[in-house]
Design a protein around this motif. Structure first.
Motif, mmCIF file in Angstrom:
data_model
loop_
_atom_site.group_PDB
_atom_site.id
_atom_site.type_symbol
_atom_site.label_atom_id
_atom_site.label_comp_id
_atom_site.label_asym_id
_atom_site.label_seq_id
_atom_site.Cartn_x
_atom_site.Cartn_y
_atom_site.Cartn_z
ATOM 1 N N ALA A 1 13.208 37.795 28.505
ATOM 2 C CA ALA A 1 14.494 36.750 28.068
ATOM 3 C C ALA A 1 13.848 36.082 26.751
ATOM 4 O O ALA A 1 14.756 35.766 25.973
ATOM 5 N N ASP A 2 12.668 35.554 26.699
ATOM 6 C CA ASP A 2 12.156 34.768 25.615
ATOM 7 C C ASP A 2 12.027 35.801 24.380
ATOM 8 O O ASP A 2 12.440 35.226 23.546
ATOM 9 N N ILE A 3 11.677 37.057 24.509
ATOM 10 C CA ILE A 3 11.834 37.738 23.286
ATOM 11 C C ILE A 3 13.084 37.985 22.753
ATOM 12 O O ILE A 3 13.373 38.014 21.659
ATOM 13 N N MET A 4 13.955 38.294 23.917
ATOM 14 C CA MET A 4 15.442 38.489 23.374
ATOM 15 C C MET A 4 16.022 37.158 22.830
ATOM 16 O O MET A 4 16.810 37.266 21.728
ATOM 17 N N ALA A 5 15.600 36.130 23.286
ATOM 18 C CA ALA A 5 15.971 34.573 22.566
ATOM 19 C C ALA A 5 15.522 34.663 21.123
ATOM 20 O O ALA A 5 16.285 34.184 20.360
ATOM 21 N N ARG A 6 14.306 34.870 21.012
ATOM 22 C CA ARG A 6 13.859 34.870 19.811
ATOM 23 C C ARG A 6 14.055 35.772 18.675
ATOM 24 O O ARG A 6 14.172 35.375 17.500
ATOM 25 N N LEU A 7 14.571 37.193 18.954
ATOM 26 C CA LEU A 7 15.225 37.867 18.308
ATOM 27 C C LEU A 7 16.571 37.590 17.840
ATOM 28 O O LEU A 7 16.904 37.684 16.487
ATOM 29 N N ILE A 8 17.413 36.997 18.778
ATOM 30 C CA ILE A 8 18.579 36.607 18.511
ATOM 31 C C ILE A 8 18.835 35.506 17.630
ATOM 32 O O ILE A 8 19.301 35.349 16.489
ATOM 33 N N THR A 9 17.783 34.743 17.837
ATOM 34 C CA THR A 9 17.803 33.455 16.903
ATOM 35 C C THR A 9 17.349 34.015 15.491
ATOM 36 O O THR A 9 17.768 33.342 14.519
ATOM 37 N N ALA A 10 16.592 34.923 15.348
ATOM 38 C CA ALA A 10 16.128 35.379 14.143
ATOM 39 C C ALA A 10 17.223 36.246 13.595
ATOM 40 O O ALA A 10 16.903 36.884 12.256
ATOM 41 N N GLY A 11 18.289 36.383 13.970
ATOM 42 C CA GLY A 11 19.632 37.095 13.600
ATOM 43 C C GLY A 11 19.274 38.795 13.929
ATOM 44 O O GLY A 11 19.929 39.509 13.320
ATOM 45 N N ALA A 12 18.786 39.039 14.953
ATOM 46 C CA ALA A 12 18.737 40.311 15.545
ATOM 47 C C ALA A 12 19.557 40.468 16.636
ATOM 48 O O ALA A 12 18.905 40.254 17.798
ATOM 49 N N PRO A 13 20.693 41.117 16.727
ATOM 50 C CA PRO A 13 21.494 41.313 17.944
ATOM 51 C C PRO A 13 20.776 42.408 18.789
ATOM 52 O O PRO A 13 20.181 43.176 18.302
ATOM 53 N N THR A 14 20.556 42.048 20.344
ATOM 54 C CA THR A 14 19.608 42.577 20.935
ATOM 55 C C THR A 14 20.112 43.080 22.392
ATOM 56 O O THR A 14 21.000 42.494 22.819
ATOM 57 N N ILE A 15 19.699 44.330 22.859
ATOM 58 C CA ILE A 15 20.077 44.574 24.009
ATOM 59 C C ILE A 15 18.700 44.765 24.797
ATOM 60 O O ILE A 15 17.714 45.371 24.622
ATOM 61 N N ALA A 16 18.887 44.101 26.168
ATOM 62 C CA ALA A 16 17.911 44.499 27.102
ATOM 63 C C ALA A 16 18.190 45.367 28.260
ATOM 64 O O ALA A 16 19.352 45.271 28.789
ATOM 65 N N PHE A 17 17.276 46.383 28.551
ATOM 66 C CA PHE A 17 17.382 47.362 29.660
ATOM 67 C C PHE A 17 16.434 46.908 30.739
ATOM 68 O O PHE A 17 15.394 46.613 30.787
ATOM 69 N N SER A 18 17.175 46.792 32.146
ATOM 70 C CA SER A 18 16.083 46.587 33.416
ATOM 71 C C SER A 18 16.810 47.432 34.265
ATOM 72 O O SER A 18 17.979 47.999 34.404
ATOM 73 N N LYS A 19 15.825 47.705 35.517
ATOM 74 C CA LYS A 19 16.354 48.876 36.478
ATOM 75 C C LYS A 19 17.300 48.482 37.471
ATOM 76 O O LYS A 19 17.865 48.827 38.241
ATOM 77 N N ALA A 20 17.464 46.830 37.879
ATOM 78 C CA ALA A 20 18.128 46.461 38.890
ATOM 79 C C ALA A 20 19.159 45.544 38.479
ATOM 80 O O ALA A 20 19.106 44.926 37.399
ATOM 81 N N LYS A 21 20.479 45.624 39.311
ATOM 82 C CA LYS A 21 21.535 44.673 38.859
ATOM 83 C C LYS A 21 21.016 43.004 39.002
ATOM 84 O O LYS A 21 21.579 42.417 37.870
ATOM 85 N N ILE A 22 20.106 42.626 39.674
ATOM 86 C CA ILE A 22 19.674 41.314 39.790
ATOM 87 C C ILE A 22 18.866 41.282 38.327
ATOM 88 O O ILE A 22 18.814 40.096 38.012
ATOM 89 N N SER A 23 17.928 41.999 38.077
ATOM 90 C CA SER A 23 17.349 41.874 36.981
ATOM 91 C C SER A 23 18.175 41.647 35.686
ATOM 92 O O SER A 23 17.969 40.871 34.885
ATOM 93 N N ALA A 24 19.047 42.465 35.505
ATOM 94 C CA ALA A 24 20.061 42.183 34.366
ATOM 95 C C ALA A 24 20.748 40.980 34.320
ATOM 96 O O ALA A 24 20.779 40.267 33.515
ATOM 97 N N GLU A 25 20.944 40.550 35.615
ATOM 98 C CA GLU A 25 21.712 39.232 35.840
ATOM 99 C C GLU A 25 20.471 38.210 35.347
ATOM 100 O O GLU A 25 20.976 37.009 34.548
ATOM 101 N N LEU A 26 19.562 38.121 35.665
ATOM 102 C CA LEU A 26 18.517 37.124 35.501
ATOM 103 C C LEU A 26 17.922 37.129 34.085
ATOM 104 O O LEU A 26 17.878 36.046 33.598
ATOM 105 N N ILE A 27 17.941 38.199 33.692
ATOM 106 C CA ILE A 27 17.567 38.066 32.114
ATOM 107 C C ILE A 27 18.693 37.434 31.157
ATOM 108 O O ILE A 27 18.464 36.520 30.373
ATOM 109 N N ALA A 28 19.888 37.836 31.509
ATOM 110 C CA ALA A 28 20.841 37.237 30.794
ATOM 111 C C ALA A 28 20.763 35.661 31.093
ATOM 112 O O ALA A 28 21.009 34.747 30.200
ATOM 113 N N ARG A 29 20.665 35.265 32.252
ATOM 114 C CA ARG A 29 20.720 33.781 32.473
ATOM 115 C C ARG A 29 19.677 32.891 31.796
ATOM 116 O O ARG A 29 19.746 32.057 31.537
ATOM 117 N N TYR A 30 18.210 33.548 31.913
ATOM 118 C CA TYR A 30 17.173 32.960 31.241
ATOM 119 C C TYR A 30 17.272 32.894 29.862
ATOM 120 O O TYR A 30 17.160 31.858 29.176
#
Length: 919
Positions: free
Chosen positions: A279-308
């Motif tokens: 989530a921190d990497i994703m936020a830093r990349l988005i702030t730097a102007g890089a649209p980002t996709i994060a992949f994780s294996k579980a439904k709860i993991s995808a929800e947690l990354i988006a929330r964080y």
């Protein structure tokens, strides 16, 4: 901003503490355009309007094969526009003649995405009047009728063709008789049982189409696998030209292996959470102007990354203001389409997804991808990495390592990712048990002539003889005819275990906010669980798997929940074959596996440590299947124990290593198998390799017959591995792309390699290379093999007639095969037989309820289970049965749903509140 700038920005972040373990770069690739093309003018105009002209070399090659009506497979790697090539081929097939085209996709989401883009392409090409659309189970009847009567281009899944189109193909005669082109997208997704079913479905479909006078070409697009041409031929039964040289451009690709820092001196959970890092990497990349996709294996993991990530970005929780959305199975279709639209138009800065977004669906101009945990195969990893940095722009992929043996091994040995060949896709369309089911379907669709049997493989004649003996087909002259009132296409699916969906209803609004497959529902939305959707938290009030409904209430909590349980062999039903294996023994037979969720933990957000654990009472999910198991001698294990080694770890390591190597000897996928040690009526040291498929598909039997080759190969692979104590390459547990829990709290393991080697060395002897003949089959000639296969096919059909019911678990050493049904019983349809058996069980259940005096079927008495008739016991002999006078059915018990169906039983008013208090 390029990848190097992003990496330096990450290095300069306050949370950076040396997490970058390795950087790998793939150079940019210049475009290679076709020297010339004779593309029809309407398509040239359409492509030029979308700035997609001139054609790349591989597009030109495919169009030449389309025009010459030859089969082809496009295997040009990640991010080369393979799906767009198929759409161009489909549009080309509609020009200049009254032909039709069929596009097959592995998922419904990719079907809908294809339709959107095909509509745009056909509109620009002046073909806007062509009737086309996606065929799926929820489409209105009028829309399906219009497709049937006027459609020229249909996009659908193999499941819909199997169960929706083929049983009533006569109604689709207009479309099928004009079919010119069949296109298969994401060919690499068809592996294991799904691939075997797909191969037979294509053969059935081409057979029917041929009877209507059409002879379509079959073309496909395949992701990164080592044997695309071989896979295409296996699925279609026809040789195909392969296009593997891409002309598409590609920018510089940078891969970063990111290992979370150690933050405490404990043996487990010493590193910072991988989801927080992502989530921190994703936020830093988005702030730097890089649209980002994060992949994780579980439904709860995808929800947690988006929330964080939204918390880091300061986004509010309202749906229109979030910078990052979660994307996963279980969302309603309009929600998923809305997320996809926001990705395409750039209003969404990022998406946190499960592997559903790995292939097929457009993701817009994403610059970076974050992969949380190695997905298990290079194919999946490259697919996920390729979702960012599309076309000729630079791309960045960050693999965040989990604190598990497999991931930490990759962090230390990057050559595991970048220095080895792609995996080989394994599919066996001639599996006799799969072929038998599809021959029933083929006979139902139209009589099967004897000269057509060859298209279904070498076991087709044996399968037809078994089906005739069991009353499923009848031979008249040189043709086989369907002989029952059943619709076999509805008796079995193409995939392994497709459960019904469980709707999730908001108790306050009454609206359905999502849905889960019943196999996911049991561990994820049990009572007391936290269900997350779009970052919001809901508490589960009630789950009723019998009625397929779950009720949740919106509540703000500061924790999420994680289930604990697992899948194991519960007991052996029948030992069918047995033979010596070195100093031990190898056995094959019928087993019953079960999946239980025993308790769940509450974990605060941004933490990996549970603050409390709670028991949960959910019905057991049963799986009747086949298994092969090894039994090492007790004296050998005693010697291993005296050497100071952990015997159980050694046995587990043997199970893991065997699962990893079996696909080299048996045409199966590692995900089709599972492993456990011991069960209720086996020796404690039995190492089971069982099939994760109902009634099995013969993988375990093939493993039993080749165990004299498999086990020495396992020993050799473990012995030659360069690791010291165990790693993912030898005794490590195979990883899965999808899980039902947050994998950073525990994924995979690497048992003690030394114990596994000691047991294997003692188990094998000098004569192990000579196959031992078991007592059942004293000959290995062709006729003996055929008779054995015939008997197993009959047994599979017999088991399909029986519903899943609790049954007695017999202890002791026995070698037997159950008696087959009487000839008179074979005339009854399987569904009717199951219904009568279930009804008899229900009647006995009602009588038992009356005798027990159960006052309230919905009451819960912790630790008790309904006593059922003695001839079908769900309680092992060593466990005392509950007293009938004090017995009640728990609300979530699998028998509770049966009791509720008996409305003539009027429960007495409860005298006290027996419901267990909420944890």
């Amino acid at each position: 901003m390029g990848a190097e700038t992003w990496i330096e920005a990450l290095r300069g972040s306050p949370f950076y503490a040396g997490q970058i373990a390795h950087i790998h770069r793939v150079p940019a690739r210049e475009p290679l355009f076709a020297a010339e093309d004779d593309l029809p003018a309407p398509l040239r105009v359409a492509l030029a309007a979308a700035d997609e002209y001139p054609l790349y070399s591989h597009q030109r090659d495919l169009m030449l094969l389309v025009q010459s009506r030859r089969d082809a497979v496009l295997a040009t790697g990640v991010d080369t526009g393979k799906s767009s090539c198929l759409r161009l081929a489909a549009a080309s097939a509609l020009l200049g003649r009254d032909g039709c085209a069929l596009v097959l996709c592995p998922t419904r989401s990719s079907c809908l995405d294809h339709v959107v883009q095909l509509e745009a392409l056909l509109g620009r090409a002046g073909l806007g009047e062509v009737t086309m659309g996606a065929m799926h189970g929820e489409m209105p009847a009028a829309t399906r009728r219009r497709l049937r009567e006027e459609g020229r281009l249909i996009v659908t899944t193999p499941d819909m063709v199997h169960a929706g189109l083929m049983p009533q193909h006569a109604r689709w005669q207009r479309f099928l008789s004009r079919l010119d082109l069949v296109l298969i997208d994401d060919l690499h997704a068809f592996g294991g049982m799904f691939g075997a079913g797909m191969g037979n479905l294509v053969r059935r479909m081409l057979r029917v189409v041929g009877r209507y006078g059409a002879h379509p070409a079959v073309q496909s697009a395949c992701g990164p696998v080592a044997n695309a041409a071989e896979l295409m031929e296996a699925l279609t039964g026809r040789a195909a030209d392969m296009i593997d040289q891409s002309g598409a451009p590609s920018g510089l690709r940078t891969f970063v292996l990111w290992n979370p820092p150690i933050i405490r001196s404990t043996r487990r959970k010493a590193r910072r959470g991988a989801l927080i890092e992502a989530a921190d990497i994703m936020a830093r990349l988005i702030t730097a102007g890089a649209p980002t996709i994060a992949f994780s294996k579980a439904k709860i993991s995808a929800e947690l990354i988006a929330r964080y990530c939204n918390e880091e970005l300061g986004s509010v929780a309202s749906a229109g203001s979030r910078s990052v959305e979660a994307y996963r199975a279980g969302y309603l279709l309009p929600e998923r389409r809305a997320i996809e639209r926001r990705l395409l138009d750039g209003s969404l800065a990022g998406v946190s997804a499960t592997p559903e977004l790995e292939e097929g669906i457009r993701t817009g101009s994403l610059a970076a991808s974050v992969v949380v945990g190695y997905p298990g195969t290079l194919t999946a990893f490259l697919q996920q990495a390729g979702r960012a940095g599309r076309s000729d722009g630079e791309g960045l992929c960050v693999l965040v390592g989990l604190e598990t043996p497999a991931n930490q091994y990759i962090m230390r040995h990057p050559e595991y990712l970048f220095g080895r060949p792609l995996e080989t896709a394994s599919v066996d369309p001639h599996n006799p048990f799969v072929v038998m089911g599809h021959l029933r379907c083929a006979a139902h669709e139209m009589p099967v002539e004897q000269n057509e049997m060859g298209i279904f493989g070498p076991h087709a004649n044996t399968a037809m003889e078994v089906l005739e003996a069991q009353g499923k087909v009848r031979r008249i002259g040189e043709c086989w005819y369907h002989a029952t009132s059943e619709t076999p296409q509805h008796e079995f699916g193409l995939r392994s275990m497709d459960g019904a969906d469980v709707p999730i209803q908001d108790r306050d609004t009454g609206q359905v906010i999502g849905h889960l497959n019943e196999y996911d529902a049991q561990p994820l939305i049990h009572e007391g669980a936290v269900y997350m959707q779009h970052g919001d938290t809901y508490l589960v009030d009630h789950l009723d798997l019998g009625r397929k409904i779950c009720t949740v209430g919106r509540e703000d909590v500061d924790y999420y929940t994680q289930p604990s349980g697992g899948t194991d062999v519960n007991h052996i039903d029948h030992v069918l074959r047995r033979k010596p294996m070195g100093s031990g023994e190898c056995v094959w037979g019928e087993v019953t596996a079960h999946f239980d969720t025993t308790h769940y933990s509450r974990i605060p957000f941004r933490s990996l440590d549970a603050v409390s654990t709670h028991a949960v009472f959910t019905p057991t999910m049963w799986l009747e299947t086949m298994a092969v198991w090894l039994v090492a001698p007790e004296p050998l294990l005693a010697d291993v124990r005296r050497a100071g080694l952990d015997v159980m770890q050694g046995l587990r390591g043997i199970g893991y290593a065997t699962r990893m190597l079996l696909p080299l000897f048996v045409r199966c996928d590692t995900a089709d198998l599972s492993h456990t040690v011991g069960c209720s009526n086996s020796p404690w040291q039995a190492v089971f390799i069982y099939e994760r498929l109902p009634r099995g598909l013969g993988y375990s039997q093939a493993a039993y017959e080749r165990i004299h080759e498999v086990l020495p190969a396992v020993y050799d692979a473990v012995r030659k591995c360069k690791c010291r104590t165990g790693c993912p390459l030898c005794v490590g547990k195979p990883l899965r792309r999808f899980t039902t829990w947050n994998v950073e709290r525990g994924e995979g393991s690497a048992p003690d390699k030394r114990a596994s080697l000691a047991i294997l060395k003692g188990l094998l002897d000098d004569h192990v290379a000579t196959p031992a003949i078991d007592s059942e089959r004293m000959s290995e000639n062709a006729e003996a093999v055929r008779l054995s296969l015939e008997r197993e096919m009959k047994r599979r059909l017999e088991r399909q007639r029986e519903p899943k019911l609790p049954h007695a678990v017999e202890f002791g050493d026995r070698l037997e095969r159950p008696e087959p049904p009487s000839p008179s019983a074979l005339t009854s349809p399987d569904a009717a037989t199951r219904s009568r058996t279930r009804a008899g069980f229900d009647r006995e259940l009602v009588r038992r309820l009356r005798r027990s005096g159960a006052a309230e079927p919905h009451a819960e008495l912790p630790g008790q289970r309904l006593e059922i008739p003695s001839e079908r016991v769900d309680i092992p002999p060593q466990t005392p049965a509950p007293t009938p006078a004090n017995t009640a059915i728990r609300a979530g018990d699998d028998l509770a749903s049966l009791a509720r169906l008996r409305t003539r039983v009027k429960p007495k008013p409860p005298t006290n509140d027996t419901k267990e208090p909420a944890p």
